[in-house]
Design a protein around this motif. Sequence first.
Motif, mmCIF file in Angstrom:
data_model
loop_
_atom_site.group_PDB
_atom_site.id
_atom_site.type_symbol
_atom_site.label_atom_id
_atom_site.label_comp_id
_atom_site.label_asym_id
_atom_site.label_seq_id
_atom_site.Cartn_x
_atom_site.Cartn_y
_atom_site.Cartn_z
ATOM 1 N N LEU A 93 48.433 36.313 44.074
ATOM 2 C CA LEU A 93 48.302 35.076 43.746
ATOM 3 C C LEU A 93 46.783 34.252 43.939
ATOM 4 O O LEU A 93 46.098 33.884 43.025
ATOM 5 C CB LEU A 93 49.112 34.085 44.632
ATOM 6 C CG LEU A 93 48.811 32.703 44.337
ATOM 7 C CD1 LEU A 93 49.132 32.249 43.236
ATOM 8 C CD2 LEU A 93 49.689 32.007 45.656
ATOM 9 N N ARG A 132 48.077 20.084 43.788
ATOM 10 C CA ARG A 132 48.642 21.539 43.381
ATOM 11 C C ARG A 132 49.156 22.245 44.326
ATOM 12 O O ARG A 132 50.122 23.070 44.200
ATOM 13 C CB ARG A 132 47.436 22.160 42.952
ATOM 14 C CG ARG A 132 47.492 23.627 42.407
ATOM 15 C CD ARG A 132 46.087 24.278 41.953
ATOM 16 N NE ARG A 132 46.693 25.354 40.857
ATOM 17 C CZ ARG A 132 45.922 25.286 39.714
ATOM 18 N NH1 ARG A 132 45.284 24.459 39.177
ATOM 19 N NH2 ARG A 132 46.769 26.422 38.948
ATOM 20 N N PHE A 133 48.448 22.576 45.674
ATOM 21 C CA PHE A 133 49.187 23.028 46.730
ATOM 22 C C PHE A 133 48.269 22.690 48.042
ATOM 23 O O PHE A 133 47.005 22.344 47.990
ATOM 24 C CB PHE A 133 49.501 24.583 46.670
ATOM 25 C CG PHE A 133 48.560 25.667 46.423
ATOM 26 C CD1 PHE A 133 47.384 25.520 45.933
ATOM 27 C CD2 PHE A 133 48.428 26.984 46.576
ATOM 28 C CE1 PHE A 133 46.200 26.340 45.683
ATOM 29 C CE2 PHE A 133 47.770 27.906 46.687
ATOM 30 C CZ PHE A 133 46.671 27.781 46.110
ATOM 31 N N GLU A 161 54.638 31.129 48.543
ATOM 32 C CA GLU A 161 55.080 31.968 47.264
ATOM 33 C C GLU A 161 54.375 33.422 47.891
ATOM 34 O O GLU A 161 55.062 34.530 47.582
ATOM 35 C CB GLU A 161 54.057 31.461 46.110
ATOM 36 C CG GLU A 161 53.695 32.250 44.880
ATOM 37 C CD GLU A 161 52.987 31.768 43.658
ATOM 38 O OE1 GLU A 161 52.510 30.580 43.868
ATOM 39 O OE2 GLU A 161 53.051 32.229 42.715
ATOM 40 N N HIS A 202 58.281 28.223 43.625
ATOM 41 C CA HIS A 202 58.480 29.419 44.623
ATOM 42 C C HIS A 202 59.318 29.423 45.770
ATOM 43 O O HIS A 202 60.197 30.147 45.851
ATOM 44 C CB HIS A 202 57.096 30.143 44.811
ATOM 45 C CG HIS A 202 56.266 30.246 43.196
ATOM 46 N ND1 HIS A 202 56.629 30.893 42.346
ATOM 47 C CD2 HIS A 202 55.138 29.379 42.961
ATOM 48 C CE1 HIS A 202 55.900 30.585 41.393
ATOM 49 N NE2 HIS A 202 54.899 29.970 41.621
ATOM 50 N N SER A 221 57.384 35.276 37.320
ATOM 51 C CA SER A 221 56.083 34.995 37.801
ATOM 52 C C SER A 221 56.112 36.159 39.239
ATOM 53 O O SER A 221 55.137 36.547 39.595
ATOM 54 C CB SER A 221 56.010 33.598 38.084
ATOM 55 O OG SER A 221 55.192 33.507 38.960
ATOM 56 N N LEU A 240 53.214 38.712 39.874
ATOM 57 C CA LEU A 240 52.404 38.727 41.056
ATOM 58 C C LEU A 240 52.607 39.468 42.275
ATOM 59 O O LEU A 240 52.120 39.287 43.500
ATOM 60 C CB LEU A 240 51.885 37.152 41.304
ATOM 61 C CG LEU A 240 51.352 36.206 40.145
ATOM 62 C CD1 LEU A 240 50.964 34.837 40.612
ATOM 63 C CD2 LEU A 240 50.122 36.801 40.106
ATOM 64 N N ALA A 275 51.514 32.623 35.210
ATOM 65 C CA ALA A 275 51.975 33.719 36.051
ATOM 66 C C ALA A 275 53.529 34.378 35.567
ATOM 67 O O ALA A 275 53.425 35.621 35.822
ATOM 68 C CB ALA A 275 52.046 33.396 37.523
HETATM 69 N N1 GUN Z 1 49.796 28.180 43.612
HETATM 70 C C1 GUN Z 1 48.965 27.145 43.415
HETATM 71 N N2 GUN Z 1 48.359 27.099 42.047
HETATM 72 C C2 GUN Z 1 49.330 27.908 41.383
HETATM 73 C C3 GUN Z 1 49.395 28.605 39.926
HETATM 74 O O1 GUN Z 1 48.752 27.874 38.938
HETATM 75 N N3 GUN Z 1 50.369 29.294 39.712
HETATM 76 C C4 GUN Z 1 51.137 29.667 40.737
HETATM 77 N N4 GUN Z 1 52.076 30.985 40.362
HETATM 78 N N5 GUN Z 1 50.877 29.711 42.156
HETATM 79 C C5 GUN Z 1 50.200 28.507 42.179
#
Ligand code: GUN
Length: 429
Positions: A91, A202-203, A233, A269, A294, A298, A323
Motif C-alpha cells: 500500500l 482520503r485516510f 488495510e 478495506h 485489491s 497489494l 489497486a
Molecule cells: N488508502 C488511501 N488511499 C488509498 C488508495 O488510493 N487506494 C487504496 N487501496 N488504499 C488507499
Amino acid sequence: MNDTLLRGRLLTFHHAPEDASDTDAYTYIEDAAVVVRDGLIVASGSFDEIAPQARNAELVDHRPNLLMAGFIDTHLHFPQAQVVASWGSQLLDWLNGYVFPEETRFQDAAHASAIATRFFDVLTQHGTTTAVAYCSVHTQSVDAYFTEAAQRNMRMIGGKVMMDRNAPDALCDTAETSYHDSKALIDKWHGKGRAGYAISPRFAITSTPAQMEMAGALVAENPGCHVQTHVSENLDEIAFAKSLYPDAKDYLHIYETYGLLNDRMLLGHAIHLSDREVATLAETGAHPVFCPTSNLFLGSGLFDDARLRAAGVRNAIATDIGAGTSYSMLQTLNEGYKILQLQDQKLHALRAFDWITRGNADVLGLADKIGTLEAGSEADIVVLDACATPAMSLRMERAETLEEELFVLQIMGDDRAIAQTYVAGVPQK
Ligand code: GUN
Ligand code: ZN
C-alpha cells in the motif's frame, strides 16, 4: 418517449439469501418482461402477464440471457484508471510510487474530462451502473466526473479527496480549502439529477487533525451526503496512522473522534480490526467495503466477512480500481469467493449476486431506487450471458440449475458476459 419492453429470464432479490433453499429471497422468472418508461421500471413479471399491458412498447428480446439489476461498485478511484496493474509494492509504497504522481495529472481539467469519458465507458461495459468514486484533490476532477455522469444520466456518487499532509505538495489542500471546496462541490452537485456527493477524507495518514475536524463539520452539516475513507488495510498503514494520532484507541477511533461514523459511511478495506472496532462499526452502522482483487493485489490481507456479519455489520463489496485489478463486479465476486474460502467461509452465488445489486444499494441507502427490477425502480439493468466465451459455453453444457449458471458467471464471467447494459432505460451498446 415510447415504452420499451425487455424480454428475457429475470432475477431480482428481496433480501440476502443465505443459500439456495432461501427461495423467498429472490424472484426468478423463466420468461419475463420488464417495461421501461422515462428511465423507470413501470412493470415487471411474467411475459404472459405483462406483455398485453404494453402492446405499444418497443420489444427487445434478450432471451435466453438473464436480466438483472445493474451492478453497483461501492469503492473505486476515478484518477487511478491508468495505474491499474502497477508492479511490485504494498500500500504505502504503491501510493507514493504510482498513485500520487498519477493523481497530480488531474489538476488539468482537459485530462480529467478525457479520462472521465473513458472511465464511464469502461464501467458500463462491465455492467456497472452506479459507482462510488474518489476523485482527486482537484475540484476539476469532481466536475469532470459529475459532468460525465450527468451526460449519461447515471446514478453516481463521488467526491474530492481531502488530503493535507504526507503527499506531494501538488496534491495537498489545506484544512480550510478542503472544507470550502467540498462545500462548494456539494452545493453544485449533490442531488442534481442522479448525482450524490461523498465527503472524502482520503485516510488518517493524509489528513491533519485540523482537516479531520473540517471533515466532521461537513458530515454534520450535510446529513444527506455519503462519507468515505480507508481503514485498516495494511499493517504498516495502521502503525503509521496510530503514530499520527497517538491518543486514538485504535485506527477506527480516529474517525469516530471526529464524528465521521454513521450509516452513510463507507470504510474501504477494514481488514485488520480489533473487537472494539467491530463493535463500533455495529453501533454506528458504518459499512466496511470488501475489495477482494485489491486486497490480493497489494497483499493487504483477508477480509473477515463472517466475523463482521455475525456482529450485525452490513458490508459492501467493490473493485477498488486502481489497486483492484478488474472493473468487473463478477471478477470481484470470483476473488471474493476465494478470499472467503481461505477462511472457511462460503460466498454462495445467490448471495453474491444479491450483494453486487440490492445488497450494495441497501448499504448506500438507495434500495428504493436501484438494485432491483421491481416496478418503481430506476431502469438500470444488465443482461448477462453465461455462455459468453467458448470456455463458459463448454462449462454451461453441464449446468442444470440457476445457481450453477450464476456460479459460472461469478467465477468465469467478466465484461464479455455483459450482453447489454441499460442506464435509466437507455442501452449503452
Ligand atoms: N488508502 C488511501 N488511499 C488509498 C488508495 O488510493 N487506494 C487504496 N487501496 N488504499 C488507499
Ligand atoms: Zn480505495
